[in-house]
Scaffold this active site. Structure first.
Site, PDB file in Angstrom:
ATOM      1  N   LEU A 202     -14.351  -7.453 -37.151  1.00  0.00           N
ATOM      2  CA  LEU A 202     -13.296  -7.581 -36.149  1.00  0.00           C
ATOM      3  C   LEU A 202     -13.740  -8.527 -35.044  1.00  0.00           C
ATOM      4  O   LEU A 202     -14.754  -8.306 -34.379  1.00  0.00           O
ATOM      5  CB  LEU A 202     -12.951  -6.198 -35.575  1.00  0.00           C
ATOM      6  CG  LEU A 202     -11.714  -6.095 -34.682  1.00  0.00           C
ATOM      7  CD1 LEU A 202     -11.132  -4.681 -34.753  1.00  0.00           C
ATOM      8  CD2 LEU A 202     -12.022  -6.446 -33.232  1.00  0.00           C
TER       9      LEU A 202
ATOM     10  N   HIS B  43     -24.054  -3.206 -29.158  1.00  0.00           N
ATOM     11  CA  HIS B  43     -24.054  -4.390 -28.297  1.00  0.00           C
ATOM     12  C   HIS B  43     -23.004  -4.198 -27.207  1.00  0.00           C
ATOM     13  O   HIS B  43     -21.971  -3.552 -27.417  1.00  0.00           O
ATOM     14  CB  HIS B  43     -23.729  -5.621 -29.146  1.00  0.00           C
ATOM     15  CG  HIS B  43     -23.928  -6.923 -28.442  1.00  0.00           C
ATOM     16  ND1 HIS B  43     -22.997  -7.441 -27.581  1.00  0.00           N
ATOM     17  CD2 HIS B  43     -24.942  -7.826 -28.497  1.00  0.00           C
ATOM     18  CE1 HIS B  43     -23.419  -8.609 -27.125  1.00  0.00           C
ATOM     19  NE2 HIS B  43     -24.600  -8.862 -27.659  1.00  0.00           N
TER      20      HIS B  43
END
Length: 338
Positions: free
Chosen positions: A127, A231
């Site tokens: 994505l 992240h």
């Protein structure tokens, strides 16, 4: 402005490549490599063209298109069954407790087990939303369109669904988890290993990675702190997964230590809430915000709209949505609101 999700085509290659260059590395499913992306698009086209309706080793690539200009502003992927072409490796975090009577002290340790527990699952991933389009709920459209696609082609997907989130990678493309764990056995940087994996698969991991448990107390503080941590750019994606019911069950990526989220496919909130209906010919008088999709395989299209369920079983959607989906009164759609 209206955006619509649709299956990617071979002529989307350059748009995919330009987006891949913006990821900053560590994004295995969207490598900034034209041959690798071309192979993904070819594999997706093959999956789209397959007429038999059963679980197989398919990859479906979807893109977010500006319905007015045709510009591609996002992409996502669905793997129907991981671990078919090559093993699907993860680390599973396990805990160990030991007690010493002489010292009257209890010791608790964690270890990383090299496993293939998640083989056979379906996977949502890849994505990416273009920086110029990160507003107006388009991230939700990207994410949730995958679930409506699965709901509309349920026989092609497994009963368990996973999503891997990118782990901590610094501005120079280095991963503290890789440097403190796997990198010590491979003699290559994280970027080199990640690029090699994106192009060639991860069999080299199986060839060189030790099979015995790795005790986390024996790795660096930086590597240990990165275990199971997404992240910074992946935190919104993690929240969207959690909103759908995904949970982290102590599986992490073998490269960067990012969390792998899992769920039973039919328990995904968008899938469980999805409904089929025919389209009304008028706009919704009120309605709730949601997503609506139509079409089978190559004809799949999905967009955002206000949606109003009628007593006769039909749904009213906005005129711009009817136009973007190429549907008219009495055509069939699949929809979900939240």
């Amino acid at each position: 402005m209206t955006y619509v999700m649709r299956p990617a085509r071979p002529d989307d290659l350059e748009a995919m490549y330009e987006m891949a260059k913006l990821t900053g590395g560590g994004f295995t499913n969207l490598p900034a490599n034209r041959p690798a992306l071309e192979a993904k698009l070819a594999r997706s086209a093959e999956a789209i063209s397959r007429t038999s309706d059963e679980l197989a080793d398919d990859l479906f690539v979807l893109v977010l298109e500006d319905a007015e200009t045709g510009a591609i502003r996002g992409t996502c992927q669905i793997f129907s069954r991981v671990g078919m072409s090559w093993p699907f490796y993860s680390y599973r975090i396990t805990s160990h407790t030991a007690y010493s009577r002489e010292l009257d002290r209890t010791f608790r340790n964690q270890s990383l087990q090299f496993v293939t527990d998640l083989e056979g699952s379906s996977e949502v991933g890849g994505l990416f939303l273009h920086p110029s389009a990160r507003a107006g709920g388009l991230g939700l459209l990207l994410a949730r369109s995958r679930y409506l696609f699965i709901a509309m082609h349920r026989a092609r997907f497994a009963d368990r669904l996973l999503a891997e989130l990118r782990g901590i990678v610094d501005g120079h493309g280095n991963s503290p988890f890789w440097d403190g764990v796997a990198g010590r056995f491979f003699g290559m940087s994280f970027r080199e290993a990640d690029d090699f994996n994106a192009l060639n698969g991860n069999q080299f991991i199986a060839d060189l990675m030790p099979r015995h448990p790795i005790y986390t107390a024996m790795i660096s503080d930086d590597a240990r702190a990165a275990i199971g941590v997404p992240h910074e750019s992946g935190r919104p994606a993690m929240r969207m997964l959690e909103d759908e019911g995904f949970a982290w069950e102590n599986y992490i990526d073998i490269f960067d230590g990012g969390p792998t989220m899992t769920i039973r496919t039919d328990s995904v909130k968008t899938i469980a809430a999805s409904q089929r209906a025919t389209v009304d010919s008028v706009d919704p008088a009120n309605g709730r915000k949601g997503i609506v999709a139509t079409g089978h395989l190559a004809d799949f299209r999905c967009c955002l709209s206000r949606i109003q369920a009628n007593e006769d079983g039909s749904v009213a959607i906005e005129a711009r949505a009817r136009q973007a989906l190429c549907v008219a009164a009495d055509d069939s759609v699949c929809w979900a609101t939240r």
